[in-house]
Design a protein around this motif. Structure first.
Motif, mmCIF file in Angstrom:
data_model
loop_
_atom_site.group_PDB
_atom_site.id
_atom_site.type_symbol
_atom_site.label_atom_id
_atom_site.label_comp_id
_atom_site.label_asym_id
_atom_site.label_seq_id
_atom_site.Cartn_x
_atom_site.Cartn_y
_atom_site.Cartn_z
ATOM 1 N N GLY A 215 0.799 -1.221 0.000
ATOM 2 C CA GLY A 215 0.000 0.000 0.000
ATOM 3 C C GLY A 215 0.828 1.266 0.000
ATOM 4 N N ILE A 216 2.126 1.151 -0.291
ATOM 5 C CA ILE A 216 3.020 2.309 -0.344
ATOM 6 C C ILE A 216 2.952 2.902 -1.751
ATOM 7 C CG2 ILE A 216 5.363 3.144 -0.045
ATOM 8 C CD1 ILE A 216 3.950 2.200 2.505
ATOM 9 N N ILE A 217 2.836 4.218 -1.830
ATOM 10 C CA ILE A 217 2.697 4.904 -3.116
ATOM 11 C C ILE A 217 3.986 4.769 -3.911
ATOM 12 C CG2 ILE A 217 2.283 7.115 -4.240
ATOM 13 C CD1 ILE A 217 0.703 7.954 -1.754
ATOM 14 N N THR A 218 3.854 4.286 -5.143
ATOM 15 C CA THR A 218 4.999 4.226 -6.062
ATOM 16 C C THR A 218 4.841 5.222 -7.213
ATOM 17 O OG1 THR A 218 3.918 2.428 -7.282
ATOM 18 C CG2 THR A 218 5.459 1.818 -5.511
ATOM 19 N N TYR A 219 3.631 5.694 -7.430
ATOM 20 C CA TYR A 219 3.401 6.738 -8.427
ATOM 21 C C TYR A 219 2.136 7.493 -8.037
ATOM 22 C CZ TYR A 219 2.026 9.207 -12.616
ATOM 23 O OH TYR A 219 1.658 10.205 -13.478
ATOM 24 N N VAL A 220 2.177 8.811 -8.256
ATOM 25 C CA VAL A 220 0.996 9.647 -8.070
ATOM 26 C C VAL A 220 1.143 10.838 -9.003
ATOM 27 C CG1 VAL A 220 1.937 11.064 -6.189
ATOM 28 C CG2 VAL A 220 -0.530 10.734 -6.388
ATOM 29 N N SER A 239 2.116 5.911 2.678
ATOM 30 C CA SER A 239 0.934 5.072 2.516
ATOM 31 C C SER A 239 -0.135 5.842 1.744
ATOM 32 C CB SER A 239 0.382 4.655 3.884
ATOM 33 O OG SER A 239 -0.857 3.980 3.732
ATOM 34 N N LEU A 240 -0.955 5.122 0.984
ATOM 35 C CA LEU A 240 -2.014 5.770 0.213
ATOM 36 C C LEU A 240 -2.992 6.504 1.126
ATOM 37 C CD1 LEU A 240 -3.326 6.150 -2.611
ATOM 38 C CD2 LEU A 240 -4.670 4.089 -2.132
ATOM 39 N N GLU A 252 -15.952 6.843 7.132
ATOM 40 C CA GLU A 252 -16.627 5.705 6.518
ATOM 41 C C GLU A 252 -15.953 5.342 5.205
ATOM 42 O OE1 GLU A 252 -21.030 4.443 4.807
ATOM 43 O OE2 GLU A 252 -20.724 6.349 5.845
ATOM 44 N N GLY A 253 -15.626 6.341 4.370
ATOM 45 C CA GLY A 253 -14.934 6.063 3.123
ATOM 46 C C GLY A 253 -13.557 5.487 3.353
ATOM 47 N N GLU A 254 -12.864 5.954 4.398
ATOM 48 C CA GLU A 254 -11.513 5.443 4.677
ATOM 49 C C GLU A 254 -11.566 3.992 5.095
ATOM 50 O OE1 GLU A 254 -8.231 4.148 6.881
ATOM 51 O OE2 GLU A 254 -10.087 4.724 7.866
ATOM 52 N N ARG A 255 -12.560 3.627 5.900
ATOM 53 C CA ARG A 255 -12.682 2.225 6.301
ATOM 54 C C ARG A 255 -12.960 1.346 5.093
ATOM 55 N NH1 ARG A 255 -15.769 4.123 10.807
ATOM 56 N NH2 ARG A 255 -17.680 3.471 9.744
ATOM 57 N N THR A 256 -13.773 1.822 4.177
ATOM 58 C CA THR A 256 -14.058 1.053 2.973
ATOM 59 C C THR A 256 -12.803 0.885 2.134
ATOM 60 O OG1 THR A 256 -16.292 1.963 2.991
ATOM 61 C CG2 THR A 256 -15.553 0.923 0.962
ATOM 62 N N LEU A 257 -12.017 1.932 2.024
ATOM 63 C CA LEU A 257 -10.764 1.849 1.263
ATOM 64 C C LEU A 257 -9.824 0.838 1.914
ATOM 65 C CD1 LEU A 257 -8.767 2.859 -0.875
ATOM 66 C CD2 LEU A 257 -8.135 4.687 0.716
ATOM 67 N N ALA A 258 -9.674 0.907 3.221
ATOM 68 C CA ALA A 258 -8.792 -0.035 3.910
ATOM 69 C C ALA A 258 -9.275 -1.470 3.738
ATOM 70 C CB ALA A 258 -8.719 0.328 5.397
ATOM 71 N N PHE A 259 -10.595 -1.646 3.775
ATOM 72 C CA PHE A 259 -11.129 -3.001 3.596
ATOM 73 C C PHE A 259 -10.759 -3.551 2.216
ATOM 74 C CE2 PHE A 259 -14.557 -5.480 1.695
ATOM 75 C CZ PHE A 259 -14.566 -6.584 2.526
ATOM 76 N N ALA A 263 -8.402 -6.666 1.401
ATOM 77 C CA ALA A 263 -9.014 -7.803 0.726
ATOM 78 C C ALA A 263 -8.524 -7.951 -0.708
ATOM 79 C CB ALA A 263 -10.536 -7.652 0.744
ATOM 80 N N ARG A 264 -7.735 -6.988 -1.192
ATOM 81 C CA ARG A 264 -7.223 -6.996 -2.565
ATOM 82 C C ARG A 264 -8.364 -7.120 -3.580
ATOM 83 N NH1 ARG A 264 -1.952 -11.040 -1.867
ATOM 84 N NH2 ARG A 264 -0.910 -9.789 -0.256
#
Length: 857
Positions: A215-220, A239-240, A252-259, A263-264
C-alpha cells in the motif's frame, strides 16, 4: 536538431548502428594481440595501420550512433552512417588479417581464421537483428581474406554468401520500413495518449496513482502534490491513506478503502476527503489490484477525480430543500419535520411544545409601493430580528411570503410565552431602513400549545392559525392564544367573507352620509360617505367587522371603487356648494391606477373634481417613498381635495405634512371625548392641531362631537368644521337628498355635557353618614358616582361612606336626593377591569369576594 538517442526502439533492428557497436574495438584489439602472442612475431606496419584505424572507428561508435539517431535523418543518410560505422572498420580489419597472412602464409592461416571468426561472432552479437549491417559487415570482413587465399571455392562461397546476404538485407530493409511505419504510428498513438493523460491530470479533472503490495505509493500524478502543497515525488514512499483526512466526515470512506486494500478487491467511486487544510477538497477514487504473469500480487493501480463541486452542489441542493433561500431560516419543509419529530417523540414528556405563527402587518403595502426587492430586503431584516429575539429558545422558520413560524420545545408557562410573544411584536414593529427610506410594519401572532391544543402537527398548525386570525381581528399588532371557541369564530368569518362577496355582486352594500357642518355658520358644507352593510341574517354590521375581512379577502379595492363611484353619482344630485368625502384605504392608495379610477368616476358623474374629498389615513406614510409623493402629486393634478383622517392616532412623525398637499386635517374623536373634563389635556392637543393646520393653510374638522359643551369648546378652539351626533347621525341617501334640497342650516341638539358610562347592578351594601349606618341598595355605578336606594331626604352636600365589602369602602358627597333615590359623587373616581369589576384602590387589601361584579348598562 533534437537527438532521439533516448527513444526506445520499437523493435531490435530499428536502428542500423547499435549502441553496443563500440565493443568491436576491444574485440579487434584483443584478436590482434592474441594473434601476436600466437605467432611470437610483430606485424608489419602496413598490417598495423588498417587494424588500428578499424579499432579507432569502432571505438568512436557513439558518434555514429548519435549521428544516425538525430531526428529527421533520412533512410539514405542512415545507411551512409552505417557504412562508415560497420563495413568500413570490418573491411579494414579483414584487410589487416589478409596482409598478415600474406607475410606469414604458412604459420598464420589458422590463427588469422580464428581471429576473423571471433570478430565475426562479436559482430553477430552486436548487430543482432540488423541484417543489412550484419551482411555488409561480414562481406567487408571476409572480402580481403578470400582474395588473399586466392581460392575459387572461397571466392564462390563469398559471392554466394554475399548474394544471399543481399537478398536477406533487402528483405530486412522492406521489413524495416514496414516496421518503421508501424513504430511511428505506435509512437504517435503513445504520444497522443500521454498528452491526453497529461492534459487530463493538469486540468485537475482526474489523477492516477499506484502502490506496491504494502500500500506504499509508487506513483501519483503531479497535480495531487500541488493540491496537498508538496511535490509529487515527496509522496512516494508514503501510505495511500496519507493522502486523506481521517475525520468523522470521511471515516466511513476510509474504512471502505482499507477493507478493499486488505481484501485486494476492486473498488469504485469511493468518496474521500483530501488531506489539505487550506480548503475542503473531496475526491472520488477507483482502484484495482494488479498481478504479474505468475499471479503474484504486485499492488494497486487506480485513478481519482475531484468531487468537491459535486458535493457542494449536493450540499446546496440539500440546503435549498431545508432552508429558505432568501432569509436563511428553516423553510416550511424543515419546520414541519421539526414539529413532527417533537410530536412523535417516544416519551410523552418530550412531546410538549409551543408554536407561534406570525404574519407581518402592512407588508403587502411595502411590496406594492416600494417594489419586491425592497420587500425582500425587509424580510431579511425581519428574519434577523425574529431569530435574535427567539434566540436559543426554539427554531425560527419562514413559511413563505410574510409568514413566519416559531417552534419552542419543552414546557413553557403561558406568562413566559406571552412575554416572548410581546417582545417579538415589539421588536418587529420598530422602524426599518430600506433603500434609504424609513419603513414601519407590525406583526400579529397566534399561539397553540401541545398537547393542550392538539397532538398532531395538523391540529397544532390549524389552531395556531385560528389564533392568528383572532389576533388580527383584535386590531393586529397583538398576540392571541388558541381557544376552543375560535373554531366557531373562524366559521363565522368564512361565512361573512362569502356573504360579503355576494353583497358586493348583488348590491347588498350601501352608503350613509354624515353631515359636515361649518362651525360658525352652522351650515352643511359636505358629507362623509360611510360604508354600511345590512347582513341578511345579522342585520347592520359595523365596518370594523367586515372591512378587515374585505382587506384579507382582497375585496377592499373593489369595494373602495364602488364606494367612490356611488358617492360621485349621489354628489351629482346635490348643490355645487356641497362636497362629499370618501375614505381611501392604504391598499387603494398604493394602487398606481387610483388617479385614473378617480378621474373616471368624476367624469361618469360629471362632477367638478374640487367637490370630491379623499380621506387618507396616516398609515400611507409608513413607507415614505417616492411613489407616495408621486401619488399625492397625481391626485392633486386631478383636482380633488385631500384630507388627513384620524390625525394623531397613527404615524408619529409630522415631517410628511411639509410635503403632502392636504387641504384638511380631521381631528380624531378620541381627542374630542372627555375634552371638557377639568383634568383633560385633550383641549390643549386640539388647540395645537388647529394652530398647526392654520399655519399650513388647512381646514380642520372635529369628529365625534356629541354634547353642547364639546361643541362650545371646539368652536372656542377655532376648528373650522364639526362632524358628529350633535348635528346628525349618518343619513340614508334619500334623507341626505331631502336635507340638501332645502335650507342647509343645521341646529345642534344634544345633552349639555357627557356622562360617564354607567353600570347597572343590584347589591346590598352598608352606608355610613352623619354618625349612623344604613343598609342601602346600589342600582347603578359609574367611574365618578353611584345611585343608591333605601334612604329618604338625604341632605345635599353630606359626605358619606359606602362599604362595598370587607376592606373596601368608597367616599362620596350627596349631589341629589328624591323619591327614595340618592345620587352620590365619589371624591376619587373608581376604575373597572375588563370584566366590569371594581378595581380596589392602591393600598387596599380587599378579598376576592369584595370585588363588585357588574354588567354594562
Amino acid at each position: 536538431m533534437k537527438s532521439v538517442d533516448r527513444m526506445a526502439e520499437p523493435y531490435p533492428g530499428y536502428f542500423l548502428v547499435p549502441q553496443g557497436w563500440a565493443m568491436m574495438a576491444p574485440a579487434m584489439a584483443i584478436a590482434c594481440l592474441l594473434l601476436v602472442l600466437d605467432q611470437f612475431t610483430l606485424p608489419i606496419q602496413r598490417t598495423v595501420m588498417p587494424a588500428t584505424v578499424a579499432v579507432v572507428i569502432c571505438a568512436c561508435a557513439g558518434l555514429f550512433v548519435r549521428a544516425e539517431r538525430t531526428e529527421g535523418r533520412s533512410l539514405a543518410v542512415r545507411y551512409g552512417v552505417m557504412v562508415l560505422a560497420v563495413p568500413l572498420p570490418m573491411a579494414l580489419f579483414g584487410l589487416a588479417m589478409a596482409l598478415w597472412h600474406h607475410v606469414e602464409p604458412l604459420q598464420s592461416t589458422l590463427a588469422i581464421i580464428g581471429a576473423l571468426a571471433t570478430t565475426s561472432l562479436v559482430a553477430a552479437v552486436a548487430l543482432s537483428g540488423r541484417a543489412p549491417a550484419l551482411v555488409a559487415g561480414y562481406l567487408a570482413l571476409w572480402a580481403a581474406p578470400a582474395l588473399e587465399i586466392n581460392s575459387v571455392g572461397a571466392t564462390a562461397m563469398l559471392v554466394l554468401g554475399g548474394l544471399i546476404g543481399i537478398v536477406a538485407a533487402i528483405r530486412q530493409i522492406t521489413l524495416d520500413r514496414a516496421a518503421q511505419a508501424e513504430a511511428h504510428a505506435m509512437l504517435r498513438l503513445q504520444k497522443r495518449a500521454e498528452d491526453i493523460l497529461h492534459d487530463y491530470e493538469q486540468t485537475g479533472q482526474g489523477w492516477f496513482w499506484e502502490t506496491d503490495r504494502k500500500g506504499i505509493i509508487t506513483y501519483v500524478s503531479a497535480p495531487i502534490g500541488r493540491v496537498l502543497g508538496v511535490e509529487a515525488e515527496q509522496l512516494l514512499g508514503h501510505s495511500l491513506s496519507d493522502l486523506f483526512i481521517l475525520d468523522d466526515a470521511s471515516r466511513e470512506g476510509e474504512r471502505t478503502l482499507a477493507f478493499h486494500m486488505n481484501a485486494r478487491s476492486s473498488f469504485q467511486e469511493l468518496p474521500v476527503r483530501a488531506a489539505t487544510r487550506r480548503e475542503e477538497r473531496w475526491w472520488s477514487i477507483n482502484g484495482r489490484p494488479i498481478y504479474d504473469g505468475f499471479n503474484n500480487f504486485l499492488g494497486f493501480r487506480g485513478s481519482g477525480s475531484d468531487l468537491t463541486e459535486k458535493r457542494r452542489t449536493e450540499q446546496h441542493a440539500t440546503r435549498l430543500a431545508h432552508f429558505d433561500s432568501l432569509t436563511g431560516l428553516a423553510n416550511r419543509f424543515q419546520m414541519s419535520q421539526t414539529l413532527e419529530k417533537i410530536l412523535n417523540a417516544p416519551q410523552p414528556a418530550h412531546r410538549i411544545c409551543a408554536v407561534f405563527l406570525l404574519d407581518l402587518d402592512r407588508f403587502k403595502q411595502v411590496n406594492d409601493t416600494m417594489g419586491h426587492p425592497a420587500g425582500d430586503a425587509l424580510l431579511k431584516q425581519v428574519a434577523q430580528r425574529l431569530a435574535g429575539t427567539v434566540g436559543d429558545l426554539g427554531r425560527v422558520g419562514r413559511l413563505g411570503g410574510d409568514e413566519f413560524k416559531v417552534i419552542l420545545p419543552g414546557r413553557i408557562d403561558r406568562n413566559s410565552l406571552a412575554g416572548l410573544a410581546q417582545r417579538v411584536i415589539d421588536n418587529l414593529s420598530q422602524p426599518y431602513t430600506i433603500e434609504g427610506a424609513r419603513v414601519v410594519i407590525g406583526a400579529s401572532l397566534g399561539i397553540a400549545l401541545s398537547p393542550d391544543d392538539g397532538v398532531t402537527s395538523e391540529a397544532i398548525i390549524r389552531n395556531a392559525d385560528l389564533a392568528l386570525y383572532a389576533a388580527k381581528d383584535r386590531g393586529r399588532g397583538v398576540y392571541h392564544f388558541y381557544a376552543a371557541d375560535l373554531h366557531s369564530d373562524a366559521e363565522q368569518r368564512r361565512q361573512l367573507e362569502a356573504d360579503l362577496r355576494d353583497a358586493l355582486v348583488h348590491g347588498g352594500l350601501r352608503l350613509a352620509y354624515q353631515p359636515v357642518v361649518h362651525t360658525n355658520s352652522e351650515r352643511i358644507t359636505g358629507f362623509e360617505a360611510l360604508l354600511r352593510w345590512n347582513h341578511p341574517t345579522r342585520g347592520d354590521l359595523s365596518p370594523a367587522i367586515f372591512i378587515p375581512i374585505a382587506e384579507e379577502a382582497g375585496l377592499i379595492a373593489q369595494i373602495g371603487e364602488w364606494a367612490l363611484r356611488t358617492a360621485c353619482m349621489d354628489l351629482a344630485q346635490w348643490p355645487e356648494s356641497v362636497r362629499v368625502a370618501v375614505n381611501v384605504s392604504p391598499l387603494q392608495f398604493a394602487n398606481p391606477a387610483l388617479p385614473g379610477i378617480v378621474t373616471s368616476a368624476l367624469a361618469s358623474a360629471q362632477v367638478t373634481p374640487a367637490r370630491l374629498e379623499l380621506e387618507i389615513t396616516e398609515s400611507v406614510f409608513l413607507n415614505d417613498s417616492e411613489s407616495t409623493e408621486a401619488m399625492f402629486a397625481a391626485l392633486k393634478r386631478v383636482g380633488v381635495r385631500l384630507a388627513l383622517d384620524d390625525f394623531g392616532t397613527g404615524y408619529s412623525s409630522l415631517g410628511y405634512l411639509k410635503k403632502a398637499p392636504f387641504d384638511k386635517i380631521k381631528i380624531d374623536q378620541g381627542f374630542v371625548r372627555g375634552a371638557t373634563e377639568p383634568d383633560s389635556r385633550n383641549g390643549a392637543i386640539i388647540a395645537s392641531i388647529v394652530s398647526l393646520a392654520e399655519a399650513l393653510g388647512m381646514e380642520t374638522t372635529a369628529e365625534g362631537v356629541e354634547t353642547l359643551d364639546e361643541l362650545d369648546l371646539i368652536r372656542d378652539l377655532g376648528c373650522s368644521h364639526v362632524q358628529g351626533y350633535i348635528y346628525a347621525k349618518p343619513l340614508e341617501t334619500a334623507d341626505a337628498n331631502d336635507r340638501v334640497s332645502g335650507d342647509l342650516s343645521m341646529e345642534a341638539k344634544g345633552p349639555r355635557s357627557s356622562r360617564a358610562p354607567r353600570r347597572t347592578m343590584l347589591r346590598r351594601v352598608m352606608m355610613e353618614a352623619l354618625g349612623a349606618r344604613y343598609p342601602v341598595t346600589i342600582r347603578n355605578m359609574s367611574a365618578r358616582g353611584v345611585m343608591i336606594e333605601g334612604v329618604l331626604d338625604v341632605p345635599l352636600g353630606v359626605e358619606l361612606l359606602l362599604e362595598l365589602g370587607e376592606g373596601m369602602a368608597l367616599v362620596g358627597i350627596v349631589r341629589w336626593s328624591r323619591e327614595g333615590r340618592t345620587g352620590v359623587e365619589f371624591l376619587t373616581p373608581v376604575a373597572f377591569d375588563e370584566a366590569g369589576s371594581v378595581i380596589p384602590p392602591a393600598g387596599w387589601n380587599a378579598p376576592d369576594s369584595a370585588a363588585l361584579d357588574t354588567q354594562a348598562l
